[in-house]
Design a protein around this motif. Structure first.
Motif, short mmCIF file in Angstrom:
data_model
loop_
_atom_site.label_atom_id
_atom_site.label_comp_id
_atom_site.label_asym_id
_atom_site.label_seq_id
_atom_site.Cartn_x
_atom_site.Cartn_y
_atom_site.Cartn_z
N LEU A 70 -138.64 -77.77 -8.72
CA LEU A 70 -138.92 -77.75 -7.25
C LEU A 70 -137.72 -77.01 -6.46
CD1 LEU A 70 -140.41 -81.37 -6.90
CD2 LEU A 70 -141.41 -79.09 -6.98
N THR A 71 -136.49 -76.61 -7.16
CA THR A 71 -135.55 -76.18 -6.01
C THR A 71 -135.80 -75.08 -5.36
OG1 THR A 71 -134.02 -76.94 -7.89
CG2 THR A 71 -133.04 -75.41 -6.38
N VAL A 72 -136.40 -74.08 -6.09
CA VAL A 72 -136.78 -72.85 -5.24
C VAL A 72 -138.03 -73.05 -4.06
CG1 VAL A 72 -137.56 -70.44 -5.65
CG2 VAL A 72 -136.09 -71.18 -7.09
N ALA A 73 -138.90 -74.08 -4.57
CA ALA A 73 -140.15 -73.92 -3.71
C ALA A 73 -139.69 -74.91 -2.47
CB ALA A 73 -141.04 -75.09 -4.67
N MET A 74 -138.66 -75.79 -2.60
CA MET A 74 -138.09 -76.41 -1.68
C MET A 74 -137.13 -75.75 -0.60
SD MET A 74 -137.95 -80.47 -2.88
CE MET A 74 -137.69 -80.98 -1.37
#
Length: 145
Positions: A70-74
């Motif tokens: 989720l790092t990139v998505a957030m």
């Protein structure tokens, strides 16, 4: 005596208006001054800001640590500071990225890491006697079972 009854508070006491000052934190606008994709880097930046006297907090760090996909998505981990400290925080982060906050007291490279042992390229692949015995027992166990 009624157990729910309480003594009257003076008019100037905290909580006299019916709300306790400890229950409501002061309203402070937090500003995101940077986003990074590495939680370790975020912690280092937070530490640098706090060392400069700038209160800082990390946003979404627990979510990123729980599920790194989720790092990139957030958008990464947010480094947030109170609005009055935003300009000073940005300057500190720029100094960190330029390397101006590097520690100069580190020992020279020759003292920092021990020298690697000299290995001759002519030497063949050698295993200790114990390693050979363990390998032989493994082969016997595989063949027998």
């Amino acid at each position: 005596m009624n157990p729910s009854a309480s003594l009257p508070l003076p008019a100037d006491a905290p909580g006299a208006s019916g709300t306790d000052a400890r229950e409501q934190p002061p309203e402070v606008d937090l500003v995101t001054v940077a986003r990074v994709f590495d939680t370790l880097e975020a912690e280092m930046l937070r530490g640098c800001l706090e060392a400069e006297g700038i209160p800082a907090m990390l946003g979404d760090v627990q979510t990123v640590q729980t599920d790194t996909l989720l790092t990139v998505a957030m958008g990464g981990v947010r480094i947030r500071v109170p609005a009055p400290f935003a300009d000073a925080a940005r300057q500190t982060i720029e100094a960190f990225e330029r390397g101006a906050l590097a520690i100069d007291e580190l020992p020279p490279e020759s003292e920092a890491a021990p020298a690697a042992p000299d290995v001759d390229a002519d030497d063949g692949f050698e295993l200790s006697r114990t390693t050979w015995i363990v390998l032989a027992l493994l082969v016997v166990a595989i063949v027998v079972f």
